[in-house]
Design an enzyme around this catalytic site. Sequence first.
Site, PDB file in Angstrom:
ATOM      1  N   ILE A 502     -84.227 -19.786 -18.288  1.00  0.00           N
ATOM      2  CA  ILE A 502     -83.009 -19.242 -17.679  1.00  0.00           C
ATOM      3  C   ILE A 502     -82.078 -18.600 -18.703  1.00  0.00           C
ATOM      4  O   ILE A 502     -80.937 -18.276 -18.387  1.00  0.00           O
ATOM      5  CB  ILE A 502     -82.252 -20.331 -16.888  1.00  0.00           C
ATOM      6  CG1 ILE A 502     -81.783 -21.471 -17.799  1.00  0.00           C
ATOM      7  CG2 ILE A 502     -83.115 -20.865 -15.763  1.00  0.00           C
ATOM      8  CD1 ILE A 502     -80.865 -22.467 -17.106  1.00  0.00           C
ATOM      9  N   GLY A 503     -82.569 -18.406 -19.920  1.00  0.00           N
ATOM     10  CA  GLY A 503     -81.757 -17.748 -20.936  1.00  0.00           C
ATOM     11  C   GLY A 503     -81.309 -18.655 -22.053  1.00  0.00           C
ATOM     12  O   GLY A 503     -80.740 -18.189 -23.042  1.00  0.00           O
ATOM     13  N   SER A 545     -79.717 -30.157 -18.415  1.00  0.00           N
ATOM     14  CA  SER A 545     -79.995 -30.271 -19.851  1.00  0.00           C
ATOM     15  C   SER A 545     -81.310 -30.998 -20.126  1.00  0.00           C
ATOM     16  O   SER A 545     -81.438 -31.741 -21.091  1.00  0.00           O
ATOM     17  CB  SER A 545     -78.840 -31.012 -20.556  1.00  0.00           C
ATOM     18  OG  SER A 545     -77.616 -30.375 -20.315  1.00  0.00           O
ATOM     19  N   ARG A 546     -82.313 -30.753 -19.278  1.00  0.00           N
ATOM     20  CA  ARG A 546     -83.537 -31.547 -19.348  1.00  0.00           C
ATOM     21  C   ARG A 546     -84.756 -30.791 -19.855  1.00  0.00           C
ATOM     22  O   ARG A 546     -85.772 -31.413 -20.192  1.00  0.00           O
ATOM     23  CB  ARG A 546     -83.873 -32.095 -17.944  1.00  0.00           C
ATOM     24  CG  ARG A 546     -84.169 -31.000 -16.918  1.00  0.00           C
ATOM     25  CD  ARG A 546     -84.636 -31.560 -15.579  1.00  0.00           C
ATOM     26  NE  ARG A 546     -85.880 -32.254 -15.675  1.00  0.00           N
ATOM     27  CZ  ARG A 546     -87.072 -31.662 -15.703  1.00  0.00           C
ATOM     28  NH1 ARG A 546     -87.151 -30.347 -15.639  1.00  0.00           N
ATOM     29  NH2 ARG A 546     -88.155 -32.370 -15.783  1.00  0.00           N
ATOM     30  N   THR A 548     -85.929 -28.731 -22.474  1.00  0.00           N
ATOM     31  CA  THR A 548     -86.566 -28.914 -23.774  1.00  0.00           C
ATOM     32  C   THR A 548     -87.105 -30.331 -23.922  1.00  0.00           C
ATOM     33  O   THR A 548     -88.197 -30.542 -24.470  1.00  0.00           O
ATOM     34  CB  THR A 548     -85.580 -28.606 -24.908  1.00  0.00           C
ATOM     35  OG1 THR A 548     -85.251 -27.211 -24.874  1.00  0.00           O
ATOM     36  CG2 THR A 548     -86.177 -28.924 -26.264  1.00  0.00           C
ATOM     37  N   GLY A 746     -80.548 -33.675 -24.355  1.00  0.00           N
ATOM     38  CA  GLY A 746     -80.127 -32.472 -23.659  1.00  0.00           C
ATOM     39  C   GLY A 746     -79.034 -31.750 -24.419  1.00  0.00           C
ATOM     40  O   GLY A 746     -78.179 -32.363 -25.061  1.00  0.00           O
ATOM     41  N   GLU A 749     -75.621 -28.332 -21.319  1.00  0.00           N
ATOM     42  CA  GLU A 749     -74.395 -28.564 -20.557  1.00  0.00           C
ATOM     43  C   GLU A 749     -73.239 -29.188 -21.347  1.00  0.00           C
ATOM     44  O   GLU A 749     -72.076 -28.853 -21.092  1.00  0.00           O
ATOM     45  CB  GLU A 749     -74.712 -29.470 -19.365  1.00  0.00           C
ATOM     46  CG  GLU A 749     -75.624 -28.831 -18.346  1.00  0.00           C
ATOM     47  CD  GLU A 749     -76.018 -29.811 -17.252  1.00  0.00           C
ATOM     48  OE1 GLU A 749     -75.739 -29.521 -16.089  1.00  0.00           O
ATOM     49  OE2 GLU A 749     -76.597 -30.866 -17.580  1.00  0.00           O
TER      50      GLU A 749
END
Length: 789
Positions: A502-503, A545-546, A548, A746, A749
Amino acid sequence: MSDRTHKPRRVTGHSLPRLDGFGKVTGKTIYGMDFGISGMLHGAILRSPHAYAQIKGIDTSRAARYPGVHAVITETEIPSGSLGDVNPGDKAGEERDAVQEKPPTRYGDVVLDNTLLARDIVRYVGQPIALLAADTLEAAIAALRLIEVQYEPMTPVFEAEEAMRPDAPLVHENWESYKAPEGMGREGNICSQSRIHKGNTEEAFSSADLIVERTYHTGIQHQGHTEPRVAVASVDGQDVLTIWTSTQLPFNIQNLVSGLLNRPTSSIRVIGKALGGGFGSKLLLGAEAFAAALSLAVDGRPVRVQITPGDDLQDGYPRHPSHTTLRAAVRKDGSITALEGRIILDTGAFSGSGPGLASVTTLVLCGPYNIPNLNVEGLAVYTNKANFGPMRAPSGPQSAFALECLIDEIADELGMDAVELRMKNIVNEGDLGPTGQLLTGVGMREALEKAASAIGWREESVPNRGKGIAISWWTTTGGSSGVFVKMNPDGTVLLKTGAVEIGTGAVTAGAAQILAEELGIDLEDIIVGEADTGNAPFDYGAQGSRVTVAVGQACINAAHDLRLQLLELASELLDAPVEALEIGEKTVYLIDNPLIQRSFAELAGYSNENRGGLIGKGTYIAPTTPYDESTTTNQFYPAFNSPSFHAHAVEVEVDPETYRVEVIRYVAAQDVGYAVNPGFIEGQIQGGAVQAIGFALSEEIVYGPDGKVLNPNLSDYKMPTIADVPRIEPIIVEAPSPHGPYGAKGVGEPSVLPGAPAIANAIARACGTRVRQLPITAERIWSESQKEG
């Protein structure tokens, strides 16, 4: 689980260029906005002009006869099933009574209270009522104006506190009939209540040396993505409905469309195109179901639906506005002994993510502090505004703003340094969180110390300038991830995941680097496939924030699978036991004689010709975080998985005549567990800080008295530009998680959480005026200064 020590590594731990970077900077990347199919029709959406009204009748006959129009759909005519048995409705269009026999199909994150199109009642301005497909977008828009709807306006309720009154109009008169989990605390316009409680707050307040009570408000922040929500849908010869879209959750969209259109998930394929920004807005249903319904209504022809920027600002799931009251019991030495409070999230006309976020927000409201006595509550409340939804660290910035401003106000009351007060109360390694979870990998103290030092906390500011600081904590969302990894005959590796890039670089830098590290190859040897529910393993989605962490750990497991296959094949070809072999430099070689070897390319080529290829698979789901159930009531999210800890420090200048605020310096210290790619982590910290500046100072969707958004464009909705933003100074703190790859947590966020309260606290020091409502505009500073004067 892989080794998590901070030993030097070949690929991870380095700021390598992301794999999608070249395509994006050269314009070669195909975004959802760019995608089209030859012969596609264009869809348009008729939306309600009223905040609350009964639909007495709809006449689509004139629109259906407009040149170029192929279908008009109202809620009772949404196609259902396969092409052979769909009910596309009467395309000729006749006046229809609002009451129909067909029961509505309801959906929702927790409470099933929403429908794809409004049927008998509209509950907010902008709610979709009808869909139309035509040869051109211009024809679709022109025909849309010919649809006639008879409304009978009703009395709306626009403020959450007002909606909670016993005599308030009900946004949903039949709220009790909606399917929902037991024990949510639903009542009237309150669609959920979550609570954290431990100790004895009453006793703590009775023995307190100081009691500080304050109320705080936050406005409505839009995600601000530059690419609109858009989708193209088409049905192929095997009756598979394919949707190409800019979404963060392909598998969730697949499930939602399946339920809304009564088709099996196996007949629905969702392909996630590159995103031009999402920040949470594209977690929820956007244009996908509209395009899909229209495609089915026109016998499977491709249909494109794009949400206009104006409609997105009126109906785009922005951040929930909030109203928070907090009360703290404090000793003279600065120990905070109790915290009571309530945060009310205005969830809009439908519950959406509101119940879940009302639960999450209570954990942030308790903060990364050791407070022995707690009684905090989070509510989601219906109003006649558009459905609010997830935006970067959803519900976190609202509660962090309230708590961290309160902490500074406590410090002021005590005459105590704000950093010292925080240091005295923060959690440390081995402490328990507010719901009893054991905290490990706690980087809170280090982050706070480094942020304070970097901003020069002890140094005096010049006149009209002030420094502020704030801290918070956040979760690494769980959910399962699966990956396939295929070695090509040239030794490169295809990574296939259901997670959309998503960037953030979470897939094309983070997860890909982890895979390259585990296989002993270069990042450039990794090819990331498109997220596609038709041929990729399941992924819980690019959220929380999951990515990676979860996809990265799945990559580690897949790499182990692929390495074993390489060793076993080389063992056969080299006539040597697996134990005598080692992997390195893109080869498998004999430990005793490294010159006897087979390259990855040779092994992959041989396997393709003789064994069907080398394909590894890996899955991962984060373990459940234990907590004390006696401390919670109606909590959907009772504990933070692999929590991270953060501190932001800023210096601002407030013009004494105009009250204009300028952020002079901004320091952000963030505990990331392990920096898989320091460069993209710094970019995430900087991006989140910029959004925090906008949340604090300028961004706000403003509603008029009739429920219409007064600034539905990006000229009047004031996001910060480069001229408004100072250099963001990121500081990476690494306190490893026991669960993430190499200790990673994460990242995406948390960087938006502490910024607004840090700025608010700095403004209070710069001009002596405390503003408890976001955004903090010059007008609000002046207004509060007049009250204090």
